[in-house]
Design a protein around this motif. Structure first.
Motif, PDB file in Angstrom:
ATOM      1  N   UNK A 171       0.842  -1.197   0.000  1.00  0.00           N
ATOM      2  CA  UNK A 171       0.000   0.000   0.000  1.00  0.00           C
ATOM      3  C   UNK A 171       0.874   1.242   0.000  1.00  0.00           C
ATOM      4  N   UNK A 172       0.380   2.289  -0.627  1.00  0.00           N
ATOM      5  CA  UNK A 172       0.991   3.594  -0.439  1.00  0.00           C
ATOM      6  C   UNK A 172       0.357   4.242   0.794  1.00  0.00           C
ATOM      7  N   UNK A 173       1.116   5.121   1.439  1.00  0.00           N
ATOM      8  CA  UNK A 173       0.649   5.834   2.625  1.00  0.00           C
ATOM      9  C   UNK A 173       0.766   7.331   2.380  1.00  0.00           C
ATOM     10  N   UNK A 174      -0.211   8.062   2.867  1.00  0.00           N
ATOM     11  CA  UNK A 174      -0.136   9.520   2.830  1.00  0.00           C
ATOM     12  C   UNK A 174      -0.228  10.019   4.264  1.00  0.00           C
ATOM     13  N   UNK A 175       0.912  10.485   4.772  1.00  0.00           N
ATOM     14  CA  UNK A 175       0.973  11.064   6.117  1.00  0.00           C
ATOM     15  C   UNK A 175       0.576  12.534   6.020  1.00  0.00           C
ATOM     16  N   UNK A 176      -0.447  12.934   6.750  1.00  0.00           N
ATOM     17  CA  UNK A 176      -0.854  14.341   6.753  1.00  0.00           C
ATOM     18  C   UNK A 176       0.326  15.221   7.156  1.00  0.00           C
ATOM     19  N   UNK A 177       0.555  16.275   6.398  1.00  0.00           N
ATOM     20  CA  UNK A 177       1.689  17.146   6.670  1.00  0.00           C
ATOM     21  C   UNK A 177       2.933  16.764   5.908  1.00  0.00           C
ATOM     22  N   UNK A 178       2.906  15.613   5.225  1.00  0.00           N
ATOM     23  CA  UNK A 178       4.049  15.199   4.421  1.00  0.00           C
ATOM     24  C   UNK A 178       5.319  15.087   5.240  1.00  0.00           C
ATOM     25  N   UNK A 179       6.368  15.745   4.782  1.00  0.00           N
ATOM     26  CA  UNK A 179       7.657  15.675   5.471  1.00  0.00           C
ATOM     27  C   UNK A 179       7.610  16.308   6.858  1.00  0.00           C
ATOM     28  N   UNK A 180       6.596  17.141   7.112  1.00  0.00           N
ATOM     29  CA  UNK A 180       6.480  17.769   8.429  1.00  0.00           C
ATOM     30  C   UNK A 180       5.725  16.882   9.413  1.00  0.00           C
ATOM     31  N   UNK A 181       5.185  15.766   8.944  1.00  0.00           N
ATOM     32  CA  UNK A 181       4.469  14.872   9.847  1.00  0.00           C
ATOM     33  C   UNK A 181       5.424  14.385  10.928  1.00  0.00           C
ATOM     34  N   UNK A 182       5.110  14.618  12.204  1.00  0.00           N
ATOM     35  CA  UNK A 182       6.073  14.285  13.261  1.00  0.00           C
ATOM     36  C   UNK A 182       6.353  12.795  13.383  1.00  0.00           C
ATOM     37  N   UNK A 183       5.387  11.945  13.046  1.00  0.00           N
ATOM     38  CA  UNK A 183       5.620  10.505  13.118  1.00  0.00           C
ATOM     39  C   UNK A 183       6.576  10.080  12.008  1.00  0.00           C
ATOM     40  N   UNK A 184       6.278  10.492  10.777  1.00  0.00           N
ATOM     41  CA  UNK A 184       7.132  10.130   9.652  1.00  0.00           C
ATOM     42  C   UNK A 184       8.543  10.676   9.831  1.00  0.00           C
ATOM     43  N   UNK A 207     -13.965  -4.683  -0.990  1.00  0.00           N
ATOM     44  CA  UNK A 207     -12.674  -5.265  -0.606  1.00  0.00           C
ATOM     45  C   UNK A 207     -11.557  -4.233  -0.560  1.00  0.00           C
ATOM     46  N   UNK A 208     -11.490  -3.385  -1.600  1.00  0.00           N
ATOM     47  CA  UNK A 208     -10.389  -2.421  -1.643  1.00  0.00           C
ATOM     48  C   UNK A 208     -10.486  -1.418  -0.502  1.00  0.00           C
ATOM     49  N   UNK A 209     -11.672  -0.920  -0.225  1.00  0.00           N
ATOM     50  CA  UNK A 209     -11.847   0.032   0.868  1.00  0.00           C
ATOM     51  C   UNK A 209     -11.499  -0.609   2.200  1.00  0.00           C
ATOM     52  N   UNK A 210     -11.963  -1.836   2.404  1.00  0.00           N
ATOM     53  CA  UNK A 210     -11.677  -2.522   3.664  1.00  0.00           C
ATOM     54  C   UNK A 210     -10.189  -2.824   3.789  1.00  0.00           C
ATOM     55  N   UNK A 211      -9.554  -3.198   2.679  1.00  0.00           N
ATOM     56  CA  UNK A 211      -8.116  -3.454   2.705  1.00  0.00           C
ATOM     57  C   UNK A 211      -7.343  -2.192   3.087  1.00  0.00           C
ATOM     58  N   UNK A 212      -7.762  -1.046   2.563  1.00  0.00           N
ATOM     59  CA  UNK A 212      -7.103   0.213   2.915  1.00  0.00           C
ATOM     60  C   UNK A 212      -7.165   0.459   4.418  1.00  0.00           C
ATOM     61  N   UNK A 213      -8.359   0.256   4.995  1.00  0.00           N
ATOM     62  CA  UNK A 213      -8.507   0.489   6.434  1.00  0.00           C
ATOM     63  C   UNK A 213      -7.701  -0.532   7.246  1.00  0.00           C
ATOM     64  N   UNK A 214      -7.646  -1.775   6.773  1.00  0.00           N
ATOM     65  CA  UNK A 214      -6.880  -2.801   7.484  1.00  0.00           C
ATOM     66  C   UNK A 214      -5.387  -2.499   7.430  1.00  0.00           C
ATOM     67  N   UNK A 215      -4.930  -1.932   6.314  1.00  0.00           N
ATOM     68  CA  UNK A 215      -3.535  -1.502   6.247  1.00  0.00           C
ATOM     69  C   UNK A 215      -3.248  -0.444   7.314  1.00  0.00           C
ATOM     70  N   UNK A 216      -4.202   0.439   7.545  1.00  0.00           N
ATOM     71  CA  UNK A 216      -4.013   1.462   8.573  1.00  0.00           C
ATOM     72  C   UNK A 216      -3.956   0.834   9.961  1.00  0.00           C
ATOM     73  N   UNK A 217      -4.748  -0.215  10.184  1.00  0.00           N
ATOM     74  CA  UNK A 217      -4.684  -0.950  11.452  1.00  0.00           C
ATOM     75  C   UNK A 217      -3.302  -1.576  11.623  1.00  0.00           C
ATOM     76  N   UNK A 218      -2.804  -2.211  10.562  1.00  0.00           N
ATOM     77  CA  UNK A 218      -1.474  -2.827  10.612  1.00  0.00           C
ATOM     78  C   UNK A 218      -0.410  -1.770  10.897  1.00  0.00           C
ATOM     79  N   UNK A 219      -0.529  -0.609  10.280  1.00  0.00           N
ATOM     80  CA  UNK A 219       0.433   0.468  10.513  1.00  0.00           C
ATOM     81  C   UNK A 219       0.417   0.904  11.978  1.00  0.00           C
ATOM     82  N   UNK A 220      -0.766   1.060  12.558  1.00  0.00           N
ATOM     83  CA  UNK A 220      -0.850   1.471  13.961  1.00  0.00           C
ATOM     84  C   UNK A 220      -0.215   0.422  14.859  1.00  0.00           C
TER      85      UNK A 220
END
Length: 303
Positions: free
Chosen positions: A110-123, A158-171
């Motif tokens: 999956x691709x990820x989009x962190x809000x704030x881009x390079x300024x995102x404190x987590x990234x 499936x695609x929408x649910x997969x996107x959300x599950x990827x976010x769960x895995x990331x967390x």
């Protein structure tokens, strides 16, 4: 007996940290969106180009993988992975997967989009590549089983649910990284601060309410420490001073709010600046330009 005592001490430390939700406020302020783009084997050489504000999360499900990175990215030039593994690129880092030519390796990506881009404190707080075996993360398997069930066959949503599950895995991955920062190459900064039980209490409170008049004494009290002890520990662990971190956090949040159309005066009030002019001065000192000029530059298309 010594081993038992150490285990109890470790459990106590873990419980103290877990009592504070170290991620939710960060992810509320700086959300992450995932988008599935590949599932199945990859054979030969596959290149993933770096694009602004685009990150990647790959799940190597089975097979052997060689990863190559160009010089200057901060990531190792060559990495060999021989077990099921999560591979997180929190920032725009070009990379190439080299797989066996016949059987290939099996991926869900999956691709990820962190809000704030390079300024995102987590990234910004993570190394260019975070590599963690799947079996290292407790509780990860059920989420992956659901993810694989959705990606292995096409069903409604499936695609929408997969996107959300990827976010769960990331967390789940981020949670593990905060508990094991040095195992992924983190030695200072936000992640190290959140891994410290006392500093985490102050950081979470500061993240949740940046508008508060956070004096050093107030931060230290939140952490349950003396002012001098807190200031020394904070600098040693994060690499910066508490007040510098506070200013940086406020300006990072301010840049995101301004970019989404919030008026400068309201942003200043929400983040604890005495006036819009105070925010403008601090913003110019940090970013080199005033907010208006910075916003204009952000809106220009990237060539």
């Amino acid at each position: 007996m010594m081993g038992v005592m150490k285990s109890k001490e470790d459990d106590s430390k873990s419980s103290a940290v877990d009592a504070v939700d170290r991620l939710s406020t960060l992810l509320d302020r700086f959300h992450v969106r995932a988008s599935l783009f590949h599932t199945g084997p990859l054979c030969g050489r596959t290149t993933f180009e770096a694009q602004p504000d685009r990150a990647f999360l790959h799940v190597l499900r089975r097979g052997r993988l060689q990863i190559e990175h160009p010089a200057g990215t901060g990531a190792p030039r060559c990495v060999v992975v021989e077990e099921p593994t999560l591979l997180l690129y929190p920032r725009a880092v070009p990379h190439a997967f080299v797989n066996p030519p016949r059987e290939g390796s099996d991926f869900t990506c999956a691709t990820l989009q962190f809000a704030g881009g390079d300024r995102n404190p987590i990234a910004a707080a993570l190394p260019p590549l975070v590599q963690v075996p799947l079996d290292a993360i407790p509780g990860l398997r059920p989420a992956l089983d659901l993810l694989f069930a959705e990606t292995d066959q096409v069903r409604c949503g499936s695609r929408l649910l997969a996107d959300r599950l990827f976010e769960v895995v990331l967390i789940q991955l981020l949670r593990w990284v905060i508990d094991h920062p040095q195992e992924v190459g983190v030695s200072s900064g936000l992640v190290m601060g959140l891994s410290d039980p006392r500093l985490a209490r102050a950081l979470v409170a500061l993240h949740a309410a940046p508008q508060v008049d956070w004096t050093l004494a107030r931060m230290a009290a939140e952490a349950g420490m003396s002012r001098s002890g807190f200031a020394e520990a904070f600098r040693n662990v994060t690499g910066t001073t508490p007040l510098a971190y506070l200013t940086d956090w406020r300006l990072t949040v301010a840049s995101t709010l301004l970019q989404t159309g919030h008026p400068q005066k309201l942003v200043a009030a929400e983040l604890g600046f005495s006036a819009a002019s105070s925010l403008s001065r601090a913003f110019k000192q940090r970013f080199g330009v005033a907010p208006r000029a910075w916003l204009a530059a952000q809106q220009q298309p990237t060539l």
